[in-house]
Design an enzyme around this catalytic site. Structure first.
Site, PDB file in Angstrom:
ATOM      1  CB  CYS A 275      45.396  56.313  -9.010  1.00  0.00           C
ATOM      2  SG  CYS A 275      46.569  57.540  -8.384  1.00  0.00           S
ATOM      3  CB  SER A 276      49.804  57.226 -12.247  1.00  0.00           C
ATOM      4  OG  SER A 276      49.617  58.336 -11.402  1.00  0.00           O
TER       5      SER A 276
END
Length: 472
Positions: free
Chosen positions: A266-267
């Site tokens: 998700c980064s």
């Protein structure tokens, strides 16, 4: 019990399975409490030996766990998962080495305060399908650092990989004489998705602390369980590229991050905002590194595959760009298909490419002045990802500071590969983690990279000091 009654109402004929789920949670927590009570007597040296043993369980079996993760989930790629497991495990161990988590951890003589660390108790950890090995290993390490017991409740599609993590962990715990019930596996697999959620809720309610590394719905379930909970935020990372940036270095880092493990993190960079004076040059740098810029027609085909019925299509999550291109009917040259790029102008629900994608597809925006860049970043985060993180490639310290003060995120990364550095890196000061809070902006109770410090209770011993009474 109410849980059993609810199961009977919803699933007539399979109440035995439902009851067993509740009783399994009760049995796991009971065993965990017994093991944790004995573990609480360990001194710091003994605790650190246990933590090191667990780290070796993950590090030494990284290849086996990565292979299991890819085969079981179908997400990401083997080489990057091996790297992730080893890097996160070693980085976490580095953070924990020498850190005090037993007894007195801080003395403030001026205020007369002595801080004494104590365990939170039994931790229930919900772990994601995107990181079925790396996240459980990290969670076990930080939980045991605080003399807690931990019960892993993995995503059903990552259940077998989590089971392997626990099997390897038990082998090492036995070597150092620690009780195996400190680390347990709670199956969420069930014949029905709703039943899996009921099982998860049952475990959460009986634990002392809940850590949820999963989607927003699961985080909300954790917070509504009635047990203190730590949850993570939704990522949708926008990254600015200024004219002052080293464009070649920026392109290297962006591509490294965007392609890592097929962008399951998700980064990973989801949107790139490039200053108009260097837009063409930056695009060329990305193309040289294997990017493929889709046409307007191809963009429509790609959108129809990535989003279906208004939701992200799970079939594309964590897949390679070539698989996604094939599903969309795109013909992508072999030397320009490492990741896909889409030019965009709008932001919001009508422009789905402005949202999180969890696959190697990068949205590219052009901007004029820096104020415009900040407004675009804000709009992207308001749509999805508020509170999580953003990044910038720049040499302008004034603009870097302006961005950090203006946006509602918990982390701003400067001149870094975002998914590599956001959860802690050897070259930055962030704590190593796979669970990143997004603060109240993202519906979380913390903005921190979740670590052992969040899994402790602190007793503050207060001694009298010289009075410090203010005048009116």
């Amino acid at each position: 019990c109410p849980m059993q009654q609810r199961c009977e109402e919803l699933y007539e004929g399979i109440t035995m399975v439902s009851t067993t789920g509740h009783e399994l949670a009760e049995a796991c927590v009971s065993r965990a409490r017994t093991a944790q009570e004995s573990f609480e007597a360990y001194d710091q040296q003994a605790v650190d030996e246990v933590v090191t043993a667990v780290s070796w369980a993950g590090y030494s079996h990284a290849e086996t766990l990565a292979k299991s993760a890819v085969e079981e989930t179908g997400l990401g790629n083997y080489e990057d998962k091996v790297s992730k497991i080893r890097r996160k495990t070693m980085g976490t161990l580095r953070d924990l080495k020498g850190a005090q988590s037993v007894g007195v951890i801080r003395v403030d003589e001026e205020r007369g305060i002595t801080e004494i660390a104590k365990p939170a108790g039994v931790v229930a950890a919900m772990t994601p399908v995107t990181n079925p090995a790396a996240t459980p290993i990290h969670n076990i390490m930080v939980a045991l650092k605080g003399r807690n017991a931990i019960i892993l409740a993995p995503h059903p599609k990552g259940d077998a990989t989590a089971a392997a993590v626990i099997r390897f962990t038990h082998e090492e715990l036995k070597k150092v004489g620690a009780p195996c019930d400190l680390v347990q596996h709670f199956h969420l697999k069930a014949a029905d998705k709703a039943l899996s959620k009921l099982r998860a809720t049952s475990l959460m309610r009986q634990a002392d602390l809940v850590v949820v590394t999963a989607g927003p719905a699961n985080v909300r379930t954790g917070y509504s369980s009635g047990t203190p909970a730590l949850g993570v935020g939704r990522g949708n990372v926008p990254v600015i590229v200024e004219a002052t940036a080293d464009l070649e270095a920026a392109a290297d880092k962006i591509v490294q991050s965007k392609c890592f493990d097929n962008a399951t993190s998700c980064s990973s960079e989801n949107s790139l905002l490039v200053e108009e004076h260097v837009y063409a040059e930056m695009l060329d740098a990305l193309l040289v590194r294997g990017g493929y810029l889709v046409s307007t027609k191809e963009k429509a085909l790609l959108q129809s595959v990535i989003w279906q019925d208004g939701f992200l299509n799970r079939a594309i999550v964590g897949q390679s760009s070539h698989v996604i291109a094939q599903l969309a009917g795109l013909t992508v040259p072999a030397d320009h298909g490492r990741f896909l790029m889409v030019e965009e102008e709008g932001i919001g629900p009508e422009y789905p490419f402005s949202g999180e994608k969890l696959c190697p597809v990068l949205t590219v925006y052009r901007y004029g002045g820096f104020d415009e860049a900040i407004q675009k970043v804000k709009a992207i985060l308001d749509y999805q990802g508020l509170g999580h993180s953003c990044g910038i490639h720049s040499k302008d310290e004034t603009h870097i500071s302006q961005l950090a003060h203006a946006v509602k995120v918990s982390r701003v990364l400067v001149n870094q590969a975002h998914c590599i550095g956001n959860g802690g890196d050897f070259a930055n000061g962030l704590d190593f983690t796979l669970s990143m809070g997004a603060g109240t902006w993202g519906g979380n109770s913390t903005c921190d990279n979740i670590s052992y410090k969040h899994l402790l209770n602190i007793t503050r011993l207060s001694q009298p000091v010289l009075p410090r009474v203010p005048t009116e």
